[in-house]
Design a protein around this motif. Structure first.
Motif, PDB file in Angstrom:
ATOM      1  N   TRP A 118      -1.304   6.956   2.446  1.00 11.87           N
ATOM      2  CA  TRP A 118      -0.454   6.845   3.640  1.00 11.87           C
ATOM      3  C   TRP A 118       1.017   6.702   3.304  1.00 11.87           C
ATOM      4  CZ3 TRP A 118      -2.852   9.441   6.772  1.00 11.87           C
ATOM      5  CH2 TRP A 118      -4.239   9.445   6.741  1.00 11.87           C
ATOM      6  N   GLY A 119       1.310   6.024   2.206  1.00  5.23           N
ATOM      7  CA  GLY A 119       2.693   5.972   1.736  1.00  5.23           C
ATOM      8  C   GLY A 119       3.149   7.365   1.306  1.00  5.23           C
ATOM      9  N   GLN A 120       2.231   8.082   0.632  1.00  2.00           N
ATOM     10  CA  GLN A 120       2.584   9.462   0.206  1.00  2.00           C
ATOM     11  C   GLN A 120       2.917  10.317   1.425  1.00  2.00           C
ATOM     12  OE1 GLN A 120      -0.938  10.739  -1.883  1.00  2.00           O
ATOM     13  NE2 GLN A 120      -0.509   9.500  -3.692  1.00  2.00           N
ATOM     14  N   ARG A 121       2.108  10.171   2.472  1.00  5.59           N
ATOM     15  CA  ARG A 121       2.346  10.956   3.692  1.00  5.59           C
ATOM     16  C   ARG A 121       3.683  10.581   4.330  1.00  5.59           C
ATOM     17  NH1 ARG A 121      -2.593  13.515   5.794  1.00  5.59           N
ATOM     18  NH2 ARG A 121      -3.037  14.576   3.838  1.00  5.59           N
ATOM     19  N   ALA A 122       3.954   9.274   4.396  1.00  7.94           N
ATOM     20  CA  ALA A 122       5.196   8.818   5.027  1.00  7.94           C
ATOM     21  C   ALA A 122       6.396   9.378   4.259  1.00  7.94           C
ATOM     22  CB  ALA A 122       5.247   7.292   5.075  1.00  7.94           C
ATOM     23  N   PHE A 162       8.911   1.343   4.787  1.00  7.76           N
ATOM     24  CA  PHE A 162       7.601   1.725   5.316  1.00  7.76           C
ATOM     25  C   PHE A 162       6.526   1.069   4.469  1.00  7.76           C
ATOM     26  CE2 PHE A 162       3.676   4.041   4.989  1.00  7.76           C
ATOM     27  CZ  PHE A 162       3.374   4.411   6.288  1.00  7.76           C
ATOM     28  N   ILE A 163       5.544   0.446   5.147  1.00 11.62           N
ATOM     29  CA  ILE A 163       4.416  -0.129   4.404  1.00 11.62           C
ATOM     30  C   ILE A 163       3.146  -0.012   5.242  1.00 11.62           C
ATOM     31  CG2 ILE A 163       4.655  -2.560   5.175  1.00 11.62           C
ATOM     32  CD1 ILE A 163       4.389  -3.220   2.050  1.00 11.62           C
ATOM     33  N   THR A 164       1.999   0.099   4.569  1.00  8.93           N
ATOM     34  CA  THR A 164       0.720   0.279   5.266  1.00  8.93           C
ATOM     35  C   THR A 164      -0.058  -1.030   5.266  1.00  8.93           C
ATOM     36  OG1 THR A 164       0.718   2.507   4.355  1.00  8.93           O
ATOM     37  CG2 THR A 164      -1.325   1.760   5.369  1.00  8.93           C
ATOM     38  N   HIS A 165      -0.409  -1.504   6.450  1.00  5.64           N
ATOM     39  CA  HIS A 165      -1.166  -2.766   6.560  1.00  5.64           C
ATOM     40  C   HIS A 165      -2.602  -2.567   6.090  1.00  5.64           C
ATOM     41  CE1 HIS A 165      -2.892  -6.156   9.261  1.00  5.64           C
ATOM     42  NE2 HIS A 165      -2.396  -6.677   8.177  1.00  5.64           N
ATOM     43  N   GLY A 166      -3.282  -1.550   6.637  1.00  3.91           N
ATOM     44  CA  GLY A 166      -4.661  -1.274   6.225  1.00  3.91           C
ATOM     45  C   GLY A 166      -4.706   0.056   5.502  1.00  3.91           C
ATOM     46  N   GLU A 167      -4.720   0.029   4.167  1.00  2.82           N
ATOM     47  CA  GLU A 167      -4.685   1.268   3.386  1.00  2.82           C
ATOM     48  C   GLU A 167      -6.102   1.848   3.353  1.00  2.82           C
ATOM     49  OE1 GLU A 167      -4.723   3.758   1.577  1.00  2.82           O
ATOM     50  OE2 GLU A 167      -2.629   4.257   1.684  1.00  2.82           O
ATOM     51  N   SER A 168      -6.382   2.750   4.262  1.00  2.00           N
ATOM     52  CA  SER A 168      -7.764   3.215   4.436  1.00  2.00           C
ATOM     53  C   SER A 168      -8.236   4.134   3.309  1.00  2.00           C
ATOM     54  CB  SER A 168      -7.900   3.928   5.776  1.00  2.00           C
ATOM     55  OG  SER A 168      -7.003   5.021   5.827  1.00  2.00           O
ATOM     56  N   SER A 169      -7.310   4.662   2.498  1.00  2.00           N
ATOM     57  CA  SER A 169      -7.771   5.509   1.396  1.00  2.00           C
ATOM     58  C   SER A 169      -8.231   4.666   0.209  1.00  2.00           C
ATOM     59  CB  SER A 169      -6.691   6.509   0.962  1.00  2.00           C
ATOM     60  OG  SER A 169      -5.603   5.870   0.352  1.00  2.00           O
ATOM     61  N   THR A 170      -7.782   3.417   0.156  1.00  2.00           N
ATOM     62  CA  THR A 170      -8.141   2.567  -0.992  1.00  2.00           C
ATOM     63  C   THR A 170      -8.899   1.308  -0.584  1.00  2.00           C
ATOM     64  OG1 THR A 170      -6.072   1.347  -0.808  1.00  2.00           O
ATOM     65  CG2 THR A 170      -6.057   3.286  -2.233  1.00  2.00           C
ATOM     66  N   GLY A 359     -16.469   9.936   1.472  1.00  2.00           N
ATOM     67  CA  GLY A 359     -16.022   9.822   0.090  1.00  2.00           C
ATOM     68  C   GLY A 359     -14.586   9.313   0.067  1.00  2.00           C
ATOM     69  N   GLY A 360     -13.959   9.356  -1.099  1.00  2.00           N
ATOM     70  CA  GLY A 360     -12.580   8.884  -1.222  1.00  2.00           C
ATOM     71  C   GLY A 360     -11.583   9.869  -0.629  1.00  2.00           C
ATOM     72  N   LEU A 361     -10.327   9.462  -0.632  1.00  2.00           N
ATOM     73  CA  LEU A 361      -9.262  10.294  -0.063  1.00  2.00           C
ATOM     74  C   LEU A 361      -8.013  10.104  -0.919  1.00  2.00           C
ATOM     75  CD1 LEU A 361      -8.299  11.994   2.455  1.00  2.00           C
ATOM     76  CD2 LEU A 361      -7.607   9.826   3.480  1.00  2.00           C
ATOM     77  N   GLY A 362      -7.295  11.184  -1.152  1.00  2.00           N
ATOM     78  CA  GLY A 362      -6.060  11.069  -1.947  1.00  2.00           C
ATOM     79  C   GLY A 362      -6.387  10.512  -3.322  1.00  2.00           C
ATOM     80  N   PRO A 363      -5.760   9.385  -3.694  1.00  3.93           N
ATOM     81  CA  PRO A 363      -5.953   8.872  -5.056  1.00  3.93           C
ATOM     82  C   PRO A 363      -7.367   8.380  -5.339  1.00  3.93           C
ATOM     83  CG  PRO A 363      -4.649   7.340  -3.736  1.00  3.93           C
ATOM     84  CD  PRO A 363      -4.807   8.588  -2.915  1.00  3.93           C
ATOM     85  N   ALA A 365     -10.112  10.077  -4.237  1.00  2.00           N
ATOM     86  CA  ALA A 365     -11.051  11.199  -4.069  1.00  2.00           C
ATOM     87  C   ALA A 365     -11.976  11.291  -5.279  1.00  2.00           C
ATOM     88  CB  ALA A 365     -10.278  12.501  -3.883  1.00  2.00           C
ATOM     89  N   GLY A 366     -13.276  11.391  -5.024  1.00  2.00           N
ATOM     90  CA  GLY A 366     -14.268  11.522  -6.095  1.00  2.00           C
ATOM     91  C   GLY A 366     -14.644  10.202  -6.745  1.00  2.00           C
ATOM     92  N   LYS A 367     -13.876   9.137  -6.432  1.00  2.00           N
ATOM     93  CA  LYS A 367     -14.113   7.864  -7.140  1.00  2.00           C
ATOM     94  C   LYS A 367     -14.880   6.845  -6.301  1.00  2.00           C
ATOM     95  CE  LYS A 367      -9.820   8.110  -9.749  1.00  2.00           C
ATOM     96  NZ  LYS A 367      -8.416   7.862  -9.521  1.00  2.00           N
ATOM     97  N   VAL A 368     -14.698   6.918  -4.980  1.00  2.00           N
ATOM     98  CA  VAL A 368     -15.290   5.858  -4.142  1.00  2.00           C
ATOM     99  C   VAL A 368     -16.070   6.444  -2.967  1.00  2.00           C
ATOM    100  CG1 VAL A 368     -13.357   4.267  -4.660  1.00  2.00           C
ATOM    101  CG2 VAL A 368     -13.313   5.610  -2.546  1.00  2.00           C
ATOM    102  N   LEU A 369     -16.855   5.544  -2.363  1.00  2.00           N
ATOM    103  CA  LEU A 369     -17.423   5.803  -1.037  1.00  2.00           C
ATOM    104  C   LEU A 369     -16.687   4.868  -0.101  1.00  2.00           C
ATOM    105  CD1 LEU A 369     -21.155   5.608  -2.129  1.00  2.00           C
ATOM    106  CD2 LEU A 369     -19.925   7.706  -1.466  1.00  2.00           C
ATOM    107  N   ARG A 370     -16.425   5.341   1.118  1.00  2.00           N
ATOM    108  CA  ARG A 370     -15.733   4.477   2.085  1.00  2.00           C
ATOM    109  C   ARG A 370     -16.662   4.202   3.266  1.00  2.00           C
ATOM    110  NH1 ARG A 370     -10.438   7.021   3.746  1.00  2.00           N
ATOM    111  NH2 ARG A 370     -11.656   8.945   3.670  1.00  2.00           N
ATOM    112  N   ILE A 371     -16.831   2.923   3.557  1.00  2.00           N
ATOM    113  CA  ILE A 371     -17.715   2.502   4.650  1.00  2.00           C
ATOM    114  C   ILE A 371     -16.877   1.766   5.687  1.00  2.00           C
ATOM    115  CG2 ILE A 371     -19.778   1.162   5.261  1.00  2.00           C
ATOM    116  CD1 ILE A 371     -20.538   1.336   2.232  1.00  2.00           C
TER     117      ILE A 371
END
Ligand code: PMP
Length: 402
Positions: A118-122, A162-170, A359-363, A365-371
């Motif tokens: 999200w920081g990358q996007r911003a 700019f800062i992300t409160h809930g970093e949903s990719s990590t 699955g993961g997103l951005g950094p 990707a391929g490393k995590v599952l997101r629930i």
């Protein structure tokens, strides 16, 4: 003689009835909506609209009373008295752009805290405005301390942070305590992305001196995607008033939108056609949050997330965010277990258990599952269902022997 001028036939697949399988959406959003929100509204407007049900047009223009109710719901959810509080006709990205397009002018310095996508996007959006973008970096899975932020403020002297409160990719929850005051001491405005955290983790816009805060409809609010609450503090409004140039987007011009939403004391003028049904659903999502109460919502998300994390650890899995306090209560990231493919696991859960995780997103990707456990999905039942499905996946998905 040709019977028709048409060279492209009506597509057969469109003529078949729409099939929507029953699924429990436990990914990072959109979330499963309670039927009430898809059938919005619950009260009042349905009788005059005649029909009640998904797809029914509920009104031709959004009634001012409903707009005012949405604004009041946003003020409650954000814990703010800002008069410039409204909902945007678009998703979370629309809110990111509205915030950055309106706050920044060409050449303005913005400091972007980047610890995930999200920081990358911003940063990407701010560059398109022509801003001078400075990056403050942390590895994915980590958060920023006030010292990190202060160093960045001293070094770069930005007008906006700019800062992300809930970093949903990590899966990281960023502590916000003290950041507003710190920014203001350094002549900087604080812009916070709470798309993935609003309603699931405490945030106090006024007390924490946040200048611009935005969220999305499809996470804890459980409304369909496509509308985004946003609010600007008086400090942020002053910056908008001091602009030398108009914001680059007419659609997202906060001056126009302030009038459209009745925030400027002037008679409301037409600006664009609102996604009326989405706003009715958003109103109902905000109403549910208000009925249940923010504090109980925060507590429910915390308790179910910790139950989920414990269950994952008990299965021998490894959580991506090591520090318990830094785990986002709405979205949990767990490392893809050794030897498995994340795609096999997510497909297995969907096919065999009707449960969607991601699955993961951005950094990641391929490393995590997101629930995701958000809003009405943050229940003990969902936790048990996803843990059971994962246990089954670990036994039945192929495992490489490498
Ligand atoms: N910020 C965060 C933290 C998000 O989680 C998301 C959506 N996953 C967005 C911004 C963008 O929102 P949208 O997909 O609704 O455009």
């Amino acid at each position: 003689m040709a019977t028709s001028l048409l060279r492209v036939c009506p597509p057969g697949e469109l003529l078949r009835p729409l099939a929507v399988p029953e699924r429990l959406l436990l990914g990072p959003g959109p979330t499963s909506s309670p039927p009430l929100l898809l059938l919005a509204p619950r009260r009042g407007w349905s009788s005059s609209a005649g029909a009640r049900g998904a797809g029914a047009m509920l009104a031709s223009v959004l009634p001012p009373q409903v707009m005012d109710e949405i604004k009041a719901g946003i003020q409650y959810a954000f814990q703010t008295r800002n008069r410039l509080s409204l909902a945007l006709s678009g998703s979370g990205h629309c809110a990111m752009e509205a915030a950055l397009f309106n706050l920044l002018e060409r050449g303005d310095t913005v400091l972007v805290a980047i610890n995930g996508i999200w920081g990358q996007r911003a940063a990407e959006i701010a560059r398109r405005v022509g801003a001078n973008v400075c990056e403050l970096l942390k590895p994915p899975g980590k958060y920023f301390t006030p010292q990190d932020i202060e160093q960045g403020l001293v070094q770069h002297k930005p007008l906006v942070l700019f800062i992300t409160h809930g970093e949903s990719s990590t899966g990281v929850l960023q502590p916000l305590e003290g950041l507003g005051e710190l920014c203001h001491r350094h002549g900087c405005l604080l812009l916070v992305d709470a798309v993935a955290s609003l309603g699931g983790a405490p945030i106090f816009m006024d007390q924490q001196e946040i200048d611009v805060l935005y969220s999305g409809s499809q996470k804890v609010l459980n409304a369909p995607p496509g509308s985004a609450p946003i609010s600007f503090s008086e400090r942020a409004r002053d910056k908008l008033l001091r602009r030398k140039t108009k914001p680059p987007s007419f659609y997202l011009d906060m001056g126009c939108l302030a009038n459209y939403w009745g925030c400027d004391g002037e008679p409301r003028r037409y600006h664009h056609t609102a996604p009326i049904n989405s706003f009715f659903s958003l109103r109902e999502g905000l109403a549910l949050l208000a009925e249940r109460g923010l504090e109980s919502s925060w507590e429910r998300h915390r308790a179910n997330c910790s139950l989920l994390c414990q269950g994952l650890l008990d299965m021998g899995l490894e959580l991506f965010v090591e520090e318990e306090q830094a785990r986002l209560p709405t979205i949990t990231t767990v490392r893809v277990p050794e030897g498995y493919s994340w795609k096999d696991i997510t497909a297995f859960l969907m096919d065999k258990h009707g449960v969607e995780i991601a699955g993961g997103l951005g950094p990641t990707a391929g490393k995590v599952l997101r629930i995701g456990l958000m809003g009405c999905n943050s229940t003990r039942d969902s936790v048990e269902r996803v843990l059971g499905a994962l246990r089954d996946a670990l036994q039945r998905c192929p495992r490489s022997r490498l």
